[in-house]
Design a protein around this motif. Structure first.
Motif, PDB file in Angstrom:
ATOM      1  N   ARG A   2      14.851  60.689 -24.098  1.00 46.32           N
ATOM      2  CA  ARG A   2      15.542  60.006 -25.199  1.00 46.32           C
ATOM      3  C   ARG A   2      15.910  61.004 -26.295  1.00 46.32           C
ATOM      4  N   SER A  21      22.119  63.670 -17.986  1.00 45.79           N
ATOM      5  CA  SER A  21      21.834  62.677 -19.031  1.00 45.79           C
ATOM      6  C   SER A  21      22.096  63.219 -20.424  1.00 45.79           C
ATOM      7  N   GLN A  25       9.032  59.541 -18.989  1.00 49.84           N
ATOM      8  CA  GLN A  25       9.970  59.586 -20.102  1.00 49.84           C
ATOM      9  C   GLN A  25      10.282  61.008 -20.561  1.00 49.84           C
ATOM     10  N   TYR A  29      17.636  54.304 -21.464  1.00 45.13           N
ATOM     11  CA  TYR A  29      16.634  54.845 -20.549  1.00 45.13           C
ATOM     12  C   TYR A  29      15.665  53.749 -20.158  1.00 45.13           C
TER      13      TYR A  29
END
Length: 429
Positions: A64, A21, A38, A72
């Motif tokens: 993030r 990612s 997260q 996301y």
């Protein structure tokens, strides 16, 4: 700027998913990450975080990033349709307690052109009665926080005037189920913590105890024999009891039961053994699976294989959920991380170059294996076997090596320095 970016969906944000990612080219690909948390957890740091060696948040990184053009979704993947090229998900809702609750009432579907399956594994309790309800696990930062909070609570309850010495001994007995690197390192960190806490709680000095239970005939099974012997000697010196060939029958609040010893009182039982595939991986249709652990089988380019061993186009699998057909790669906790990292870095290079271009097969490079056994002592298995303080220093530096940002490295080093000067935050001098 490429206006026609291929849509990549990454399922999971563990070691493999997180690296992908963060490193896939976001000008070439439209990247979507599906993960129930997260943040990405530095799992080798969790035992240290659980014992207050540094603030727990230093053991994780946010998925993030302001400079990354990614999407996301805090969700769980529940199904995949390889024909329609879609993934079905349900939200994972964060609760005030810090835990997550799946929201099955609001499913949604995401389309993909390239799918990367890397959801990791979940805790395997082997259907031991009471384990899921009463044990503490160590896979996420909330898990580490829960262990730390439990230990502090037990110390305070044991300090009450209504608590007898016998009861205090029961409360401050920690049973660790699992004699692999995770269980061993958690036991070692707890030993260090209790030694420091004896200064903050002098009335409890000598009362806390730790026992490691493992069904296998020895702990640290993949390590060389002399390293196992050294680990046992080190634990004996620090009064950590090791019970091998120990069969756990059930867990209840305040106790565990073994076939050999019956009921054993314990203020906390930490479960550090066993993984199994998540429901999503188990639900995938028509793919080839390994006989052991049910992992998704891939070719040497990490492409998912169908049941007839042909390649499932544009679907890759890696991390704990996957293995390479015909290969035998490490399955221990630290070994799995190393494999996941190397596979992720390989796939980043492959996809950033172009997935249609021929790529060299993935080749795993063996790294040394390290375990901490408490009191500035450790064991390392590699080209040369190390023990003692040198191994401990290598383990500490290795802890920094796992982190993917200089910011985290600096903050962890600063925490170590402050701990040396003034003690841990939860056991100040």
């Amino acid at each position: 700027m490429n206006c026609f970016r291929s849509k990549i969906v990454i399922i999971g944000a563990g070691w493999a998913g997180f690296i992908l990612s963060q490193q896939l080219n976001d000008t070439t690909y439209d990247i979507t990450i599906i993960a129930p948390h997260q943040t990405f957890a530095y799992t080798p740091l969790l035992a240290s975080a659980a014992t207050g060696l540094f603030f727990s948040r230093l053991a994780e990184e946010p998925i993030r990033r302001a400079h990354r053009r990614t999407t996301y979704y805090r969700a769980l993947a529940t199904a995949a349709d390889f024909t329609k090229q879609t993934v079905t998900c349900i939200p994972s809702v964060l609760q005030p307690s810090g835990r997550d609750v799946p929201d099955a009432e609001h499913p949604f579907t995401i389309e993909y052109e390239i799918l990367i399956i890397a959801p990791g594994c979940v805790n395997q309790t082997f259907d031991t009665p009471g384990a899921a309800e009463h044990c503490f696990f160590l896979k996420t930062v909330p898990d580490a926080e829960a262990i730390k909070a439990k230990i502090l609570s037990l110390l305070e309850v044991a300090s009450l005037p209504t608590t007898t010495p016998e009861r205090a001994k029961e409360l401050l007995h920690v049973a660790v189920v699992g004699g692999g690197p995770t269980g061993v390192e958690l036991s070692a960190e707890l030993t260090d913590l209790f030694n420091e806490m004896s200064k903050t709680y002098p009335h409890l000095a000598g009362i806390p105890s730790i026992t490691i239970h493992d069904v296998a005939p020895e702990i640290l099974g993949v390590f060389h024999e002399k390293l196992k012997v050294h680990a046992l000697q080190s634990f004996k010196k620090h009064d950590v009891e090791v019970k091998t060939n120990s069969h756990i029958e059930k867990i209840e609040e305040g106790a565990l039961y073994t076939k050999e010893d019956g009921r054993i009182s314990a203020g906390m039982v930490a479960w550090a053994t066993g993984n199994k595939q998540c429901d999503f991986v188990d639900s995938l249709p028509g793919i080839s699976r390994a006989a052991r652990l049910g992992r998704i089988l891939t070719d040497q380019r990490l492409r998912t294989l169908k049941e007839d061993q042909t390649v499932l186009e544009n679907v890759y699998a890696l991390g704990d959920a996957a293995d390479i057909f015909g290969k035998s790669l490490p399955t221990t906790a630290e070994g799995q991380i190393t494999v996941a990292v190397q596979k992720a870095e390989y796939l980043v290079k492959t996809l950033n170059r172009h997935p249609a271009l021929p790529a060299k097969p993935f080749v795993y490079k063996q790294r040394r294996m390290v375990a901490y056994v408490g009191g500035t002592d450790g064991v390392i298995m590699g080209r040369q076997d190390w023990t003692g303080e040198a191994a401990w220093l290598a383990w500490r530096s290795g802890s920094l090596g796992w982190t993917r940002s200089w910011r985290r490295k600096g903050m962890i080093m600063a925490s170590w320095a402050w701990n040396f000067i003034g003690g841990r935050e939860i056991a100040r001098k």
